[in-house]
Design a protein around this motif. Structure first.
Motif, mmCIF file in Angstrom:
data_model
loop_
_atom_site.group_PDB
_atom_site.id
_atom_site.type_symbol
_atom_site.label_atom_id
_atom_site.label_comp_id
_atom_site.label_asym_id
_atom_site.label_seq_id
_atom_site.Cartn_x
_atom_site.Cartn_y
_atom_site.Cartn_z
ATOM 1 N N GLU A 25 5.254 -3.437 15.205
ATOM 2 C CA GLU A 25 6.353 -3.767 14.302
ATOM 3 C C GLU A 25 5.828 -4.509 13.060
ATOM 4 N N ALA A 26 4.965 -5.509 13.313
ATOM 5 C CA ALA A 26 4.392 -6.259 12.190
ATOM 6 C C ALA A 26 3.578 -5.336 11.305
ATOM 7 N N MET A 28 4.012 -2.206 10.773
ATOM 8 C CA MET A 28 4.937 -1.407 9.968
ATOM 9 C C MET A 28 5.481 -2.234 8.819
ATOM 10 N N GLY A 29 5.764 -3.509 9.087
ATOM 11 C CA GLY A 29 6.257 -4.401 8.038
ATOM 12 C C GLY A 29 5.285 -4.471 6.868
ATOM 13 N N TYR A 30 4.007 -4.655 7.184
ATOM 14 C CA TYR A 30 3.012 -4.741 6.108
ATOM 15 C C TYR A 30 2.822 -3.390 5.430
ATOM 16 N N LEU A 31 2.955 -2.321 6.204
ATOM 17 C CA LEU A 31 2.810 -0.991 5.624
ATOM 18 C C LEU A 31 3.904 -0.727 4.586
ATOM 19 N N PHE A 32 5.133 -1.145 4.929
ATOM 20 C CA PHE A 32 6.255 -0.866 4.023
ATOM 21 C C PHE A 32 6.244 -1.764 2.797
ATOM 22 N N THR A 33 5.920 -3.050 2.992
ATOM 23 C CA THR A 33 5.961 -3.952 1.842
ATOM 24 C C THR A 33 4.612 -4.014 1.135
ATOM 25 N N PRO A 35 2.499 -1.861 -0.481
ATOM 26 C CA PRO A 35 2.286 -1.364 -1.844
ATOM 27 C C PRO A 35 2.881 -2.285 -2.906
ATOM 28 N N MET A 36 4.101 -2.758 -2.652
ATOM 29 C CA MET A 36 4.720 -3.656 -3.635
ATOM 30 C C MET A 36 3.943 -4.964 -3.748
ATOM 31 N N LEU A 37 3.525 -5.507 -2.603
ATOM 32 C CA LEU A 37 2.768 -6.768 -2.625
ATOM 33 C C LEU A 37 1.459 -6.600 -3.381
ATOM 34 N N GLY A 39 0.869 -4.393 -5.707
ATOM 35 C CA GLY A 39 1.221 -4.245 -7.118
ATOM 36 C C GLY A 39 1.478 -5.595 -7.769
ATOM 37 N N VAL A 40 2.232 -6.439 -7.071
ATOM 38 C CA VAL A 40 2.547 -7.769 -7.590
ATOM 39 C C VAL A 40 1.262 -8.576 -7.789
ATOM 40 N N VAL A 42 -1.932 -7.393 -8.144
ATOM 41 C CA VAL A 42 -2.856 -6.843 -9.139
ATOM 42 C C VAL A 42 -2.269 -6.862 -10.549
#
Lengths: 311, 262
Positions: A25-26, A28-33, A35-37, A39-40, A42
């Motif tokens: 579950e964790a 998956m959480g990192y997988l979903f968020t 790319p945005m993290l 991006g923020v 970099v």
């Protein structure tokens, strides 16, 4: 153990299976968020830290990283005596007047549109046109309309009998007000739509009760519409001020900051300093000042919430 | 009210009318709102197929805007789902971090990004523009509200059926938030299409210019041919008008919902 009955499954003694599920579950959480993290990190955080460091240097990026020289607060001291920068900062503050002016017009139009007009949709589109059109195209059109000798605006004024119409964008006295006029024209649609949304949220029975009590339309506006729209007003004011401090494209295309820096703004001056004069360190100090201003305005909104939100 | 609306639109009407006239008639006074002599096909033909290369700028803008919108919708909706529907350690702290970066104005990162892009080879590429626009935080905020409002039962019943998060996101929740996604996509499209600042800083080659840069260069070069400039302006505005009129409801909803811009 009465708690074990009400607690959800996950609080039970972890078995091998549930631990695995939790890890999955964790993941998956990192997988979903993720790319945005990333991006923020970099595209915003690292550049911001970089910018902060550069603001204490005297450096031009063309000379390479080994030529970076730290000079403490020298840049900021220099900025306080930099006439062009101070003029730009001052222009930003004068331009703030366009925010309440535009909001006032938007509020009046919003009240008229919600209560009287037959085709509200059409009016929304009309007032939204300048916002939706490209800034470059709009700026170019106004350059021509405001042309001092043969522009239609002055053609109209001289037909009315004005002997010496202003030179608008070419005259240091009138250039800034002209830019502000265009800002109001461009941004009116956004404030209008947000005000209309705000007005629609006001319960109709308040007006019914007021009408029964014999309150005039003006009195209703003063004691119902306006007070209940204060959250909207404050929000528009704060976002409008931030938007104003970030204005660049209009100034760049319309006047290039001129004549005689009369329409220069902080972001424009920063752009010139960084990408035309290639003073990377000095431009970064300007950025920090811009950032502090935006942060202060945002902080004001944060603190202000308590006083203006009257739901 | 109707009169005020017309006054508000006058610059656009003038622009359209000037774009259809021969150059000599552009500044005739009183203004010929309906052109006496038409030269529309010549004006538009020279803008589109002359030296100005508008077709190339159009294509560049379409490419950059479409890819930015796609990337941004994907990244933002995934993050919105992750922050609302998956429990993982540090979730709230990370969300606050993302929230905090929203306060940093894009203008404040231009200079360091320029240097980073130069040293990584992203400078003067469309990829650089697409990445910059694709990772904007705003979409995550807008979409998060919608994902948060969806009932947990959708997920729980799907999980009982044995579906993982990827399946649930793609086939169950994504279709449910479609209106919100459409709203954000249209706003992102308009903002990217209109963006002048980012391409100005991060592009150098004329062949990579987006429409906004192309339009600016065209106006600089053809300073004296106002009928052509007006034809170019009309050309630059028309695609936005079409998107706006088609997605009017979404745009207006999105703006009034979040009071967003930029």
């Amino acid at each position: 153990m009465k708690t074990s009955v009400t607690l959800p499954q996950s609080r039970e003694k972890p078995t091998a299976g549930s631990r695995k599920r939790k890890r999955l579950e964790a993941g998956m959480g990192y997988l979903f968020t993720g790319p945005m993290l990333l991006g923020v990190l970099v595209f915003t955080l690292i550049p911001m830290i970089f910018s902060f460091v550069l603001s204490f240097t005297k450096w031009s990026f063309v000379t390479g990283f080994d030529k970076i020289r730290f000079n403490g607060f020298d840049n900021f001291r220099q900025l306080m005596q930099d006439e062009v920068f101070l003029k730009s900062l001052g222009n930003n503050f004068i331009m703030l007047l366009a925010v309440p002016a535009g909001m006032g017009i938007a509020l009046i139009l919003a009240v008229i549109i919600t209560s009287h007009v037959y085709a509200p949709g059409a009016f929304k589109v009309i007032y939204f046109m300048p916002q939706i059109s490209s800034v470059v195209a709009v700026a170019v059109v106004w350059q021509v309309l405001f042309h001092p000798s043969y522009g239609p605006v002055n053609g109209f004024l001289s037909a009315l009998g004005v002997d010496h119409p202003p030179k608008w964008l070419a005259d240091p006295t009138y250039a800034l007000p002209s830019v502000m006029l265009l800002m109001i024209w461009i941004d009116l649609g956004v404030s209008l739509i947000i005000y209309i949304a705000g007005i629609k949220n006001i319960p109709a029975d308040l007006y019914e009760a007021a009408t029964i009590d014999g309150a005039s339309k003006l009195a209703q506006f003063r004691s119902i519409t306006f007070p209940l729209l204060t959250p909207t007003t404050f929000f528009l004011l704060v976002t409008g001020i931030i938007g104003n401090f970030k204005s660049f494209a209009l100034v760049k295309v319309l006047t290039d900051g001129g004549p005689a820096h009369s329409t220069s703004v902080v972001v424009y001056d920063m752009y010139q300093t960084a990408f035309v004069d290639l003073q990377t360190g000095y431009a970064s100090s300007m950025v920090m000042i811009l950032f502090v201003i935006v942060l202060a305005i945002t902080g004001l909104q944060w603190l202000g919430q308590r006083y203006w939100v009257n739901y | 009210m109707a009169l005020l609306g017309i006054v508000f639109l006058l610059p656009f009407i003038w622009m359209l009318s000037a774009s259809l006239k021969p150059e000599a008639d552009v500044f005739k006074y009183p203004i010929e709102w309906i052109p006496q002599t038409l030269r529309a096909s010549f004006n538009y033909h020279s803008v589109w197929f002359g030296k100005a290369n508008f077709t190339l700028y159009y294509w560049n803008s379409i490419k950059v805007t479409a890819l930015t919108t796609l990337l941004s919708v994907g990244v933002s909706s995934m993050a919105a789902y992750g922050f609302t529907k998956i429990r993982f350690p540090g979730r709230n702290a990370l969300f606050v971090l993302v929230l905090a970066t929203y306060m940093i104005p894009a203008e404040a990162t231009l200079v360091p990004l320029f240097i980073i892009f130069r040293s990584t080879g992203l400078y003067d590429t469309h990829l650089g523009l697409i990445l910059l626009g694709g990772f904007s935080v705003l979409g995550t905020f807008l979409l998060r509200q919608f994902f948060a409002s969806l009932s947990k039962e959708y997920i729980e019943s799907a999980q009982i059926d044995g579906a993982g998060h990827l399946r649930i996101f793609t086939f169950i929740l994504f279709p449910l938030v479609r209106p919100a996604i459409a709203t954000y996509a249209i706003l992102r499209f308009i903002w990217t299409w209109n963006d002048f600042q980012t391409p100005l800083v991060f592009l150098n080659s004329k062949t990579l210019y987006t429409l906004q840069l192309g339009m600016n260069a065209f106006a600089d070069r053809n300073g004296a041919f106002y009928s052509l400039i007006m034809a170019a302006s009309v050309s630059a505005i028309v695609p936005l008008l079409i998107v706006f009129i088609l997605g009017q409801k979404q745009v207006i909803e999105g703006i009034s919902l979040g009071g967003v811009k930029g």
